[in-house]
Design a protein around this motif. Structure first.
Motif, PDB file in Angstrom:
ATOM      1  N   ARG A  65       0.905  -1.281   0.059  1.00 19.13           N
ATOM      2  CA  ARG A  65      -0.122   0.017   0.030  1.00 19.13           C
ATOM      3  C   ARG A  65       0.740   1.351   0.031  1.00 19.13           C
ATOM      4  NH1 ARG A  65      -3.349  -3.160   3.645  1.00 19.13           N
ATOM      5  NH2 ARG A  65      -2.057  -2.531   5.185  1.00 19.13           N
ATOM      6  N   ASP A  66       1.980   1.175   0.911  1.00 20.82           N
ATOM      7  CA  ASP A  66       2.824   2.383   0.868  1.00 20.82           C
ATOM      8  C   ASP A  66       3.499   2.547  -0.698  1.00 20.82           C
ATOM      9  OD1 ASP A  66       2.189   2.923   3.484  1.00 20.82           O
ATOM     10  OD2 ASP A  66       3.912   1.979   4.266  1.00 20.82           O
ATOM     11  N   ARG A  67       3.951   1.383  -1.099  1.00 14.57           N
ATOM     12  CA  ARG A  67       4.312   1.588  -2.319  1.00 14.57           C
ATOM     13  C   ARG A  67       3.634   2.027  -3.564  1.00 14.57           C
ATOM     14  NH1 ARG A  67       9.032   2.682  -5.087  1.00 14.57           N
ATOM     15  NH2 ARG A  67       9.016   1.593  -7.007  1.00 14.57           N
ATOM     16  N   THR A  68       2.138   1.710  -3.450  1.00 17.45           N
ATOM     17  CA  THR A  68       1.451   2.016  -4.322  1.00 17.45           C
ATOM     18  C   THR A  68       1.207   3.472  -4.256  1.00 17.45           C
ATOM     19  OG1 THR A  68      -0.471   1.331  -3.146  1.00 17.45           O
ATOM     20  CG2 THR A  68       0.213  -0.279  -4.575  1.00 17.45           C
ATOM     21  N   TRP A  69       1.192   4.019  -2.996  1.00 17.33           N
ATOM     22  CA  TRP A  69       0.918   5.253  -2.675  1.00 17.33           C
ATOM     23  C   TRP A  69       1.915   6.138  -3.222  1.00 17.33           C
ATOM     24  CZ3 TRP A  69       2.978   9.731  -0.112  1.00 17.33           C
ATOM     25  CH2 TRP A  69       2.301  10.680  -0.032  1.00 17.33           C
ATOM     26  N   ASP A  70       3.250   5.592  -3.127  1.00 19.75           N
ATOM     27  CA  ASP A  70       4.478   6.362  -3.551  1.00 19.75           C
ATOM     28  C   ASP A  70       4.448   6.559  -5.087  1.00 19.75           C
ATOM     29  OD1 ASP A  70       5.243   6.745  -1.032  1.00 19.75           O
ATOM     30  OD2 ASP A  70       6.720   5.036  -0.916  1.00 19.75           O
ATOM     31  N   VAL A  71       4.035   5.303  -5.733  1.00 18.24           N
ATOM     32  CA  VAL A  71       3.992   5.089  -7.270  1.00 18.24           C
ATOM     33  C   VAL A  71       2.990   6.223  -7.630  1.00 18.24           C
ATOM     34  CG1 VAL A  71       3.827   3.675  -9.023  1.00 18.24           C
ATOM     35  CG2 VAL A  71       4.885   3.050  -7.391  1.00 18.24           C
ATOM     36  N   ALA A  72       1.789   5.990  -7.047  1.00 18.35           N
ATOM     37  CA  ALA A  72       0.600   6.976  -7.484  1.00 18.35           C
ATOM     38  C   ALA A  72       1.085   8.252  -7.274  1.00 18.35           C
ATOM     39  CB  ALA A  72      -0.620   6.624  -6.577  1.00 18.35           C
ATOM     40  N   ARG A  73       1.848   8.882  -6.293  1.00 17.27           N
ATOM     41  CA  ARG A  73       2.122  10.338  -6.033  1.00 17.27           C
ATOM     42  C   ARG A  73       3.206  10.715  -7.135  1.00 17.27           C
ATOM     43  NH1 ARG A  73      -1.117   9.338  -3.222  1.00 17.27           N
ATOM     44  NH2 ARG A  73      -2.272   9.756  -5.121  1.00 17.27           N
ATOM     45  N   CYS A  74       3.989   9.349  -7.491  1.00 18.39           N
ATOM     46  CA  CYS A  74       4.982  10.100  -8.523  1.00 18.39           C
ATOM     47  C   CYS A  74       4.430   9.994  -9.747  1.00 18.39           C
ATOM     48  CB  CYS A  74       6.031   8.837  -8.449  1.00 18.39           C
ATOM     49  SG  CYS A  74       7.348   9.125  -9.913  1.00 18.39           S
ATOM     50  N   LYS A  75       3.356   9.066  -9.913  1.00 24.40           N
ATOM     51  CA  LYS A  75       2.603   9.066 -11.447  1.00 24.40           C
ATOM     52  C   LYS A  75       1.785  10.567 -11.433  1.00 24.40           C
ATOM     53  CE  LYS A  75      -1.159   6.965 -11.652  1.00 24.40           C
ATOM     54  NZ  LYS A  75      -2.265   7.923 -12.206  1.00 24.40           N
ATOM     55  N   GLU A  76       1.318  10.818 -10.403  1.00 25.47           N
ATOM     56  CA  GLU A  76       0.596  12.276 -10.431  1.00 25.47           C
ATOM     57  C   GLU A  76       1.413  13.481 -10.681  1.00 25.47           C
ATOM     58  OE1 GLU A  76      -1.558  12.517  -6.766  1.00 25.47           O
ATOM     59  OE2 GLU A  76      -2.896  11.238  -7.117  1.00 25.47           O
ATOM     60  N   ALA A  77       2.876  13.247 -10.152  1.00 26.04           N
ATOM     61  CA  ALA A  77       3.591  14.473 -10.305  1.00 26.04           C
ATOM     62  C   ALA A  77       4.251  14.390 -11.924  1.00 26.04           C
ATOM     63  CB  ALA A  77       4.813  14.205  -9.618  1.00 26.04           C
ATOM     64  N   LEU A  78       4.296  13.139 -12.568  1.00 26.11           N
ATOM     65  CA  LEU A  78       4.743  12.895 -13.827  1.00 26.11           C
ATOM     66  C   LEU A  78       3.626  13.628 -14.592  1.00 26.11           C
ATOM     67  CD1 LEU A  78       6.614   9.615 -13.887  1.00 26.11           C
ATOM     68  CD2 LEU A  78       7.555  11.768 -14.188  1.00 26.11           C
ATOM     69  N   ALA A  80       1.382  15.670 -13.922  1.00 25.46           N
ATOM     70  CA  ALA A  80       1.233  17.381 -13.796  1.00 25.46           C
ATOM     71  C   ALA A  80       2.364  17.839 -14.715  1.00 25.46           C
ATOM     72  CB  ALA A  80       1.163  17.723 -12.482  1.00 25.46           C
ATOM     73  N   CYS A  81       3.716  17.279 -14.396  1.00 25.84           N
ATOM     74  CA  CYS A  81       4.774  17.757 -15.477  1.00 25.84           C
ATOM     75  C   CYS A  81       4.545  17.449 -16.954  1.00 25.84           C
ATOM     76  CB  CYS A  81       5.933  17.043 -14.894  1.00 25.84           C
ATOM     77  SG  CYS A  81       7.449  17.717 -15.863  1.00 25.84           S
ATOM     78  N   ALA A  82       3.952  16.293 -17.279  1.00 23.86           N
ATOM     79  CA  ALA A  82       3.655  16.289 -18.695  1.00 23.86           C
ATOM     80  C   ALA A  82       2.564  17.275 -19.293  1.00 23.86           C
ATOM     81  CB  ALA A  82       3.142  14.829 -19.011  1.00 23.86           C
ATOM     82  N   GLN A  87       1.453  22.169 -22.242  1.00 23.77           N
ATOM     83  CA  GLN A  87       0.915  23.611 -22.403  1.00 23.77           C
ATOM     84  C   GLN A  87       1.806  24.316 -22.859  1.00 23.77           C
ATOM     85  OE1 GLN A  87      -0.081  24.474 -18.554  1.00 23.77           O
ATOM     86  NE2 GLN A  87      -2.063  23.137 -18.465  1.00 23.77           N
ATOM     87  N   GLU A  88       3.416  24.005 -22.498  1.00 20.25           N
ATOM     88  CA  GLU A  88       4.478  24.965 -22.980  1.00 20.25           C
ATOM     89  C   GLU A  88       4.681  24.575 -24.546  1.00 20.25           C
ATOM     90  OE1 GLU A  88       7.425  27.591 -23.111  1.00 20.25           O
ATOM     91  OE2 GLU A  88       6.177  27.263 -21.123  1.00 20.25           O
ATOM     92  N   MET A  89       4.538  23.592 -24.920  1.00 20.09           N
ATOM     93  CA  MET A  89       4.857  23.205 -26.312  1.00 20.09           C
ATOM     94  C   MET A  89       3.644  23.917 -27.140  1.00 20.09           C
ATOM     95  SD  MET A  89       5.602  19.041 -26.293  1.00 20.09           S
ATOM     96  CE  MET A  89       5.640  18.979 -28.196  1.00 20.09           C
ATOM     97  N   GLU A  90       2.464  23.935 -26.631  1.00 22.49           N
ATOM     98  CA  GLU A  90       1.248  24.590 -27.453  1.00 22.49           C
ATOM     99  C   GLU A  90       1.652  26.058 -27.400  1.00 22.49           C
ATOM    100  OE1 GLU A  90      -2.315  23.821 -25.320  1.00 22.49           O
ATOM    101  OE2 GLU A  90      -2.288  21.790 -26.050  1.00 22.49           O
ATOM    102  N   ALA A  91       2.301  26.560 -26.333  1.00 23.96           N
ATOM    103  CA  ALA A  91       2.413  28.316 -26.049  1.00 23.96           C
ATOM    104  C   ALA A  91       3.656  28.319 -27.159  1.00 23.96           C
ATOM    105  CB  ALA A  91       2.974  28.514 -24.544  1.00 23.96           C
TER     106      ALA A  91
END
Length: 379
Positions: A65-78, A80-82, A87-91
């Motif tokens: 569960r901790d690992r899935t939480w870490d992976v999920a947080r990392c996935k969300e960060a990725l 958001a970054c993507a 958006q930057e590519m469109e701009a």
């Protein structure tokens, strides 16, 4: 004869019998004790292993569960970054298109300025001068060519930066897909229980797969991808700001040069209109003078004809008086008057002829100058 019964075996004494029974009893008691100890130890081991197994399973589930939480947080960060990279590519693409439009917008002014220079090269005579209009038009052509070069350089750089952003986006996408796959696997593992039909014994499950990474390497890899994307976005942002500022500055320079060229052209047109008006005035005065000269020539010619008739009269009178007879052929005052009249008329005719000749010679010169004046007006 009947056979005798066999002799019994070795006989023991009663004490040996008691001793043997006692030994058997002690042995049985010892075996029961050992068995009891083993049973107690087995029960204790079962309890301990059950507790340990339950604890390990729950601890593993917690870690999953901790690992899935870490992976999920990392996935969300990725993710958001993507999204920011998209958006930057469109701009950047929009800024690049605006720069391309600005570059295309310089084509017509360049053609106009070049055409103006070509048309002005068609001027003739003294009108083919190197004036401020030529200088301003040439400056405008040079400035537009410089602007086109600068804008094209920005377009090329923005295209290269779009490729960098695309590569960063690809890395994020690959990392994000790996995170999603890993999250699905861990969630599937978390959902498994001892009653799940999918479980089975595996061959060497404790092996370390090739290409395995440490938790530090795992987080550093994603952080590197996001940092690389952030750096690319920062460069792209600065490039967009620079492109917008450059477009504004170049547009101001083009507007300033265009106004300078238009002012020089208006000023030159004003001077040419003044020169044209002056030449038209000179043409009118010259034509008036030529008309008066024609009239005077006609007057001189008429006077010359009249003086010729008077000269003929004086010649005839003087010649007729030579026919007087005898003493009447006197050189009287009439004779002297006729001679003086003839001399005066001849001098007058000579002066009239000279002036008529001068007037007739001046007419072609005035006509030629008038033609030059007319050519000078551009008519």
């Amino acid at each position: 004869m009947s056979a005798l019964p066999a002799k019994p075996g070795l006989r023991h004494s009663v004490s040996e019998w008691y001793s043997n029974n006692h030994q058997l009893s002690e042995t049985a008691q010892h075996e029961r004790h050992v068995s009891n100890v083993i049973r107690q130890e087995g029960r204790s081991l079962r309890n301990e292993t059950n507790c340990q197994t339950t604890w390990d399973e729950r601890d593993t589930s917690r870690r999953l569960r901790d690992r899935t939480w870490d992976v999920a947080r990392c996935k969300e960060a990725l993710e958001a970054c993507a999204q920011k990279v998209d958006q930057e590519m469109e701009a950047l693409t929009l800024t690049k298109e605006q720069t391309e439009q600005a570059l295309a917008a310089t084509a017509v002014p360049l053609e106009v300025s070049s055409e103006c220079l070509t048309l002005r090269d068609g001027r003739r005579g003294y009108e083919l001068v190197v004036d401020p209009v030529d200088e301003q038009l040439k400056r405008e052509v040079e400035l537009i060519e410089k602007v086109q070069q600068v804008l094209q350089q920005h377009i090329d750089k923005s295209f290269e930066q779009l490729c960098v952003l695309q590569e960063a986006r690809h890395q994020l996408t690959a990392d994000l897909q790996n995170k999603m796959d890993a999250l699905d696997i861990d969630m599937s593992c978390l959902s498994l229980t001892i009653k799940s039909p999918q479980i089975s014994l595996k061959t060497n499950p404790t092996r370390i797969p090739s290409g395995s990474s440490t938790p530090q390497e795992w987080i550093q890899f994603s952080q590197y991808n996001m940092a690389n994307a952030q750096e690319a976005m920062q460069v792209s942002y600065q490039m967009r700001e620079e492109m917008s500022l450059t477009r504004a500055q170049l547009q101001n320079e083009l507007d300033t040069q265009r106004r300078a060229a238009e002012f020089a052209l208006r000023k030159r047109n004003h001077h040419e209109e003044q020169a044209r008006d002056e030449l038209e005035w000179q043409i009118k005065n010259t034509e008036d003078e030529m008309a008066e000269m024609e009239s005077d020539i006609q007057g001189l010619d008429a006077d010359l004809q009249a003086k010729t008739a008077s000269l003929k009269l004086a010649h005839t009178r003087l010649e007729n008086r030579t026919n007087r007879p005898g003493m009447d052929l006197c050189r009287d005052e009439v004779q002297h008057g006729l001679v003086n009249e003839i001399h005066q008329l001849e001098a007058t005719n000579t002066a009239l002829k000279q002036k008529l000749s001068e007037a007739q010679l001046s007419c072609p010169l005035r006509c030629s100058h008038s033609s030059l004046l007319i050519l000078g007006t551009g008519f």
